[in-house]
Design a protein around this motif. Sequence first.
Motif, mmCIF file in Angstrom:
data_model
loop_
_atom_site.group_PDB
_atom_site.id
_atom_site.type_symbol
_atom_site.label_atom_id
_atom_site.label_comp_id
_atom_site.label_asym_id
_atom_site.label_seq_id
_atom_site.Cartn_x
_atom_site.Cartn_y
_atom_site.Cartn_z
ATOM 1 N N PHE A 257 -7.672 7.331 16.206
ATOM 2 C CA PHE A 257 -7.978 5.957 16.612
ATOM 3 C C PHE A 257 -7.679 5.834 18.102
ATOM 4 C CE2 PHE A 257 -6.634 5.947 12.213
ATOM 5 C CZ PHE A 257 -7.531 5.111 11.569
ATOM 6 N N HIS A 258 -8.609 5.245 18.837
ATOM 7 C CA HIS A 258 -8.431 5.145 20.283
ATOM 8 C C HIS A 258 -8.930 3.786 20.764
ATOM 9 C CE1 HIS A 258 -7.879 6.962 24.290
ATOM 10 N NE2 HIS A 258 -8.840 6.127 24.642
ATOM 11 N N THR A 259 -8.072 3.039 21.440
ATOM 12 C CA THR A 259 -8.477 1.758 22.007
ATOM 13 C C THR A 259 -8.630 1.898 23.509
ATOM 14 O OG1 THR A 259 -6.332 0.773 22.580
ATOM 15 C CG2 THR A 259 -6.987 0.676 20.272
ATOM 16 N N ALA A 260 -9.579 1.162 24.058
ATOM 17 C CA ALA A 260 -9.937 1.305 25.471
ATOM 18 C C ALA A 260 -9.350 0.181 26.315
ATOM 19 C CB ALA A 260 -11.457 1.299 25.627
ATOM 20 N N MET A 261 -9.162 0.491 27.583
ATOM 21 C CA MET A 261 -8.835 -0.541 28.553
ATOM 22 C C MET A 261 -10.021 -1.471 28.739
ATOM 23 S SD MET A 261 -6.897 1.744 31.486
ATOM 24 C CE MET A 261 -7.949 3.173 31.267
ATOM 25 N N SER A 262 -9.735 -2.684 29.179
ATOM 26 C CA SER A 262 -10.773 -3.632 29.561
ATOM 27 C C SER A 262 -11.247 -3.330 30.980
ATOM 28 C CB SER A 262 -10.200 -5.049 29.500
ATOM 29 O OG SER A 262 -11.054 -5.979 30.126
ATOM 30 N N THR A 263 -12.453 -3.778 31.317
ATOM 31 C CA THR A 263 -12.862 -3.763 32.720
ATOM 32 C C THR A 263 -12.577 -5.105 33.384
ATOM 33 O OG1 THR A 263 -15.144 -4.539 32.375
ATOM 34 C CG2 THR A 263 -14.734 -2.164 32.140
ATOM 35 N N ALA A 264 -11.980 -6.059 32.647
ATOM 36 C CA ALA A 264 -11.797 -7.420 33.166
ATOM 37 C C ALA A 264 -10.345 -7.753 33.494
ATOM 38 C CB ALA A 264 -12.357 -8.439 32.173
ATOM 39 N N PHE A 265 -9.450 -7.680 32.496
ATOM 40 C CA PHE A 265 -8.050 -8.046 32.717
ATOM 41 C C PHE A 265 -7.191 -7.394 31.645
ATOM 42 C CE2 PHE A 265 -10.179 -11.473 30.381
ATOM 43 C CZ PHE A 265 -9.446 -11.518 29.206
ATOM 44 N N PRO A 266 -5.912 -7.164 31.921
ATOM 45 C CA PRO A 266 -5.014 -6.594 30.917
ATOM 46 C C PRO A 266 -4.456 -7.672 29.997
ATOM 47 C CG PRO A 266 -3.837 -6.860 32.967
ATOM 48 C CD PRO A 266 -5.259 -7.306 33.241
ATOM 49 N N GLN A 267 -3.902 -7.232 28.863
ATOM 50 C CA GLN A 267 -3.134 -8.096 27.970
ATOM 51 C C GLN A 267 -1.744 -7.467 27.799
ATOM 52 O OE1 GLN A 267 -5.056 -10.524 24.815
ATOM 53 N NE2 GLN A 267 -6.432 -8.760 24.618
ATOM 54 N N PRO A 268 -0.772 -8.267 27.360
ATOM 55 C CA PRO A 268 0.573 -7.716 27.188
ATOM 56 C C PRO A 268 0.635 -6.698 26.056
ATOM 57 C CG PRO A 268 0.454 -9.974 26.374
ATOM 58 C CD PRO A 268 -0.830 -9.717 27.082
ATOM 59 N N ALA A 269 1.605 -5.815 26.128
ATOM 60 C CA ALA A 269 1.838 -4.867 25.042
ATOM 61 C C ALA A 269 2.271 -5.629 23.794
ATOM 62 C CB ALA A 269 2.909 -3.858 25.451
ATOM 63 N N PRO A 270 1.999 -5.083 22.600
ATOM 64 C CA PRO A 270 2.312 -5.796 21.366
ATOM 65 C C PRO A 270 3.758 -6.276 21.307
ATOM 66 C CG PRO A 270 1.059 -3.815 20.895
ATOM 67 C CD PRO A 270 1.405 -3.771 22.349
ATOM 68 N N GLY A 271 3.928 -7.566 21.017
ATOM 69 C CA GLY A 271 5.256 -8.126 20.811
ATOM 70 C C GLY A 271 6.066 -8.403 22.054
ATOM 71 N N THR A 272 5.486 -8.181 23.243
ATOM 72 C CA THR A 272 6.250 -8.368 24.476
ATOM 73 C C THR A 272 6.033 -9.735 25.109
ATOM 74 O OG1 THR A 272 4.488 -7.392 25.834
ATOM 75 C CG2 THR A 272 6.175 -5.890 24.964
ATOM 76 N N ALA A 273 5.236 -10.582 24.481
ATOM 77 C CA ALA A 273 4.980 -11.925 24.989
ATOM 78 C C ALA A 273 4.851 -12.866 23.798
ATOM 79 C CB ALA A 273 3.701 -11.939 25.837
ATOM 80 N N LYS A 274 4.686 -14.153 24.076
ATOM 81 C CA LYS A 274 4.548 -15.131 22.998
ATOM 82 C C LYS A 274 3.260 -14.914 22.211
ATOM 83 C CE LYS A 274 7.299 -18.771 25.204
ATOM 84 N NZ LYS A 274 7.298 -20.166 25.723
ATOM 85 N N GLY A 275 2.274 -14.333 22.858
ATOM 86 C CA GLY A 275 1.011 -14.077 22.193
ATOM 87 C C GLY A 275 0.086 -13.300 23.105
ATOM 88 N N PRO A 276 -1.089 -12.919 22.589
ATOM 89 C CA PRO A 276 -2.038 -12.193 23.423
ATOM 90 C C PRO A 276 -2.737 -13.135 24.396
ATOM 91 C CG PRO A 276 -3.011 -12.640 21.298
ATOM 92 C CD PRO A 276 -1.590 -13.146 21.226
ATOM 93 N N GLY A 277 -3.384 -12.561 25.387
ATOM 94 C CA GLY A 277 -4.135 -13.344 26.349
ATOM 95 C C GLY A 277 -4.136 -12.677 27.706
ATOM 96 N N PRO A 278 -4.940 -13.202 28.632
ATOM 97 C CA PRO A 278 -5.011 -12.608 29.972
ATOM 98 C C PRO A 278 -3.636 -12.539 30.630
ATOM 99 C CG PRO A 278 -6.750 -14.229 29.666
ATOM 100 C CD PRO A 278 -5.844 -14.363 28.484
ATOM 101 N N MET A 279 -3.329 -11.385 31.200
ATOM 102 C CA MET A 279 -2.033 -11.171 31.831
ATOM 103 C C MET A 279 -2.231 -10.960 33.330
ATOM 104 S SD MET A 279 0.887 -8.334 30.870
ATOM 105 C CE MET A 279 -0.082 -6.919 31.409
ATOM 106 N N LYS A 280 -1.584 -11.782 34.134
ATOM 107 C CA LYS A 280 -1.688 -11.661 35.583
ATOM 108 C C LYS A 280 -0.766 -10.559 36.071
ATOM 109 C CE LYS A 280 -2.940 -13.217 39.752
ATOM 110 N NZ LYS A 280 -2.544 -12.018 40.546
ATOM 111 N N VAL A 281 -1.323 -9.652 36.847
ATOM 112 C CA VAL A 281 -0.538 -8.612 37.515
ATOM 113 C C VAL A 281 -0.802 -8.732 39.003
ATOM 114 C CG1 VAL A 281 -0.630 -7.074 35.513
ATOM 115 C CG2 VAL A 281 -2.363 -6.876 37.306
ATOM 116 N N PRO A 282 0.048 -8.157 39.869
ATOM 117 C CA PRO A 282 -0.222 -8.220 41.299
ATOM 118 C C PRO A 282 -1.622 -7.697 41.622
ATOM 119 C CG PRO A 282 1.989 -7.387 40.913
ATOM 120 C CD PRO A 282 1.323 -7.472 39.571
#
Length: 314
Positions: A257-282
């Motif tokens: 099983f292999h999941t791919a990166m997005s070409t748009a924006f990252p999301q947090p790793a499982p369980g590391t935030a309140k929920g999934p969604g766009p994650m702002k990075v520098p």
Amino acid sequence: MAKRILHDHNRDGIDRRGFLECMAWAGTGVLWTITGGIPSSRALGQTMKTPDGELSFVQISDSHIGFSKPANPDVVGTLQAAIGKINGLAASPEFVIHTGDLTHASKPAEFDTLDQVLKTARPNQVFYVPGEHDWSMDDGNQYLERYAKNAQRSAWYSFTHKDVHFVGLSNVAVLEGLGKLGPEQLAWLEADLTTQPASRPIVVFAHIPLWSVYPDWGWGTADSSEALGYLKRFGSVTVLNGHIHQTMQKVEGQITFHTAMSTAFPQPAPGTAKGPGPMKVPDDKLRGVLGVTEVSSRMHRHSLAITDETLEGA
């Protein structure tokens, strides 16, 4: 690189003695070679010669054309950078697979923009499956009209190319927390796979993972166990998906099983935030967490090599 063992929250029948490796890419990526269900890896920058592939293709995912929030106000630009990476490969792949969320709101103009960008890819043959952002706004009508004409307006289909059988699935039409394939599609899948010899490599691609990455965030498919059951008799199975906007890999027996990166924006790793969604990075780190996946099959061997590459430097 963080390692986690996931419990079988979804009761999907997958052996949880297998492993999950969550990879945060910040460099050149890793080349994965799958032989007999056992993965080995090396960094792309290593000097060992990579064997020529009999067949190669590229996976992109989650382009979210139409998204314009701070996590990435220029998703068209990063998609163009991804196409630049594809066009710059030493050996041109034979086609591109897009694993869903082509657009952010299923608007005709968003699909038009996506089509115009992908026309610049070499090659420009693209196979699609829908994401929930391509489906939920209008029950998939725009998507089906544009990308499913050859599949009789069905969002699932299959084809065989150079003795590898490809199956595109849709698990976004009915979202009840988790993705769902549904009885009609499962019956079709069983019938389709029955026609294939067990020695033939199988590549399945869908938007939402067919394994329980993190059910609390909807990162899994409720009825995936039945689909995976149909795949058990095959010696080499690769399952590709998007949706979670980060690279993860799991090997269970003969299934990778292999999941791919997005070409748009990252999301947090499982369980590391309140929920999934766009994650702002520098801003200067964004292209280090976006990317593309290249897959090749080795001549006369039932194995696939998987390479992830970020957009860093593009």
